[in-house]
Write a protein that holds these residues in place. Structure first.
Motif, PDB file in Angstrom:
ATOM      1  N   GLN A   1      18.673   9.885  16.537  1.00  0.00           N
ATOM      2  CA  GLN A   1      18.746  10.841  17.641  1.00  0.00           C
ATOM      3  C   GLN A   1      19.969  10.573  18.510  1.00  0.00           C
ATOM      4  O   GLN A   1      20.677  11.502  18.903  1.00  0.00           O
ATOM      5  CB  GLN A   1      17.461  10.765  18.476  1.00  0.00           C
ATOM      6  CG  GLN A   1      16.224  11.310  17.779  1.00  0.00           C
ATOM      7  CD  GLN A   1      14.948  11.027  18.555  1.00  0.00           C
ATOM      8  OE1 GLN A   1      14.986  10.484  19.658  1.00  0.00           O
ATOM      9  NE2 GLN A   1      13.811  11.389  17.975  1.00  0.00           N
ATOM     10  N   ASN A   2      20.232   9.298  18.796  1.00  0.00           N
ATOM     11  CA  ASN A   2      21.386   8.949  19.633  1.00  0.00           C
ATOM     12  C   ASN A   2      22.709   9.285  18.953  1.00  0.00           C
ATOM     13  O   ASN A   2      23.700   9.596  19.623  1.00  0.00           O
ATOM     14  CB  ASN A   2      21.346   7.462  19.988  1.00  0.00           C
ATOM     15  CG  ASN A   2      20.186   7.111  20.911  1.00  0.00           C
ATOM     16  OD1 ASN A   2      19.672   7.981  21.621  1.00  0.00           O
ATOM     17  ND2 ASN A   2      19.759   5.862  20.893  1.00  0.00           N
TER      18      ASN A   2
ATOM     19  N   THR B   1      15.159   6.652  16.665  1.00  0.00           N
ATOM     20  CA  THR B   1      15.867   6.620  17.950  1.00  0.00           C
ATOM     21  C   THR B   1      17.372   6.564  17.746  1.00  0.00           C
ATOM     22  O   THR B   1      18.142   7.289  18.400  1.00  0.00           O
ATOM     23  CB  THR B   1      15.403   5.417  18.781  1.00  0.00           C
ATOM     24  OG1 THR B   1      13.988   5.502  19.001  1.00  0.00           O
ATOM     25  CG2 THR B   1      16.114   5.383  20.135  1.00  0.00           C
TER      26      THR B   1
ATOM     27  N   ASN C   1       8.366   6.723  16.670  1.00  0.00           N
ATOM     28  CA  ASN C   1       9.142   6.373  17.866  1.00  0.00           C
ATOM     29  C   ASN C   1       9.882   5.058  17.689  1.00  0.00           C
ATOM     30  O   ASN C   1      10.214   4.384  18.670  1.00  0.00           O
ATOM     31  CB  ASN C   1       8.223   6.299  19.091  1.00  0.00           C
ATOM     32  CG  ASN C   1       7.108   5.268  18.907  1.00  0.00           C
ATOM     33  OD1 ASN C   1       6.895   4.787  17.798  1.00  0.00           O
ATOM     34  ND2 ASN C   1       6.408   4.957  19.985  1.00  0.00           N
TER      35      ASN C   1
END
Length: 208
Positions: free
Chosen positions: A102-103, A99, A94
């Protein structure tokens, strides 16, 4: 009755260690193979990439040489354990890296790269992160060597018609290898025993 404190087993423990048919032998073989792979890549990737960066910075056409070398020196100035702990947090499941991916749409929502939970990904991460730690040292070493190669050798090579690639092959590289061979050997043996980067980044996990 005589008390027997220990039994002589000769080389039996070594036979067990190097026997791939038992659990101990398999585990030892796996650890030894990875250790040698790690030491090879950690040493020679740092050497070749660090040499490449040092040669680029040392070119006459490059401006602000001191600035670029200063930026590389920052990675040496920051304590290694601080850098590695920050990178460890960035590459958690995480963490910031997954992140951002993913964005950007490279990974789907909920999809991750298992940097810390898959052995292959963890090993690749270790080798790549080691470049961050090791390349600046190589750059500093190679920069000092490049600045001490007699300019007359390059001038003689140019008079003989040598191009840039030939000057590097026949002047720069032999001189560097002659001077840096003890350094490379020391780095290789040091990487075999390198505990800090592996433990601080992955805690020795995942266990295979």
């Amino acid at each position: 009755q005589n008390l027997v404190l220990f039994d002589w087993v000769g080389l039996e423990n070594f036979r067990t260690l190097f026997n791939a048919d038992n659990a101990i032998g398999k585990q030892f073989g796996s650890v030894l193979t990875w250790t040698l792979i790690w030491a090879f890549f950690a040493t020679f990737l740092n050497f070749f990439l660090g040499t490449f960066v040092a040669i680029i910075i040392n070119r006459k056409t490059i401006k602000f040489k001191g600035l670029w070398r200063g930026c590389l020196s920052l990675t040496i100035a920051v304590p290694q354990f601080v850098s590695l702990m920050i990178i460890r947090n960035m590459f958690k499941d995480n963490g910031a890296v997954n992140t951002v991916l993913q964005n950007l749409g490279i990974l789907g929502q909920g999809e991750i790269y298992p940097w810390m939970t898959d052995a292959t990904w963890a090993r690749v991460l270790l080798i790549v992160v080691n470049l961050w730690v090791g390349i600046p040292y190589t750059v500093m070493q190679v920069t000092g060597i490049l600045q001490n190669i007699p300019a007359e050798q390059y001038e003689a090579a140019r008079i003989d018609g040598a191009n840039t690639a030939q000057q590097f092959r026949y002047v720069t590289l032999p001189y560097m290898i002659f001077v840096l061979t003890p350094y490379i050997i020391t780095q290789f043996t040091g990487n075999i025993n390198n505990f800090n980067i592996i433990y601080l980044l992955t805690r020795g996990e995942p266990i295979m």
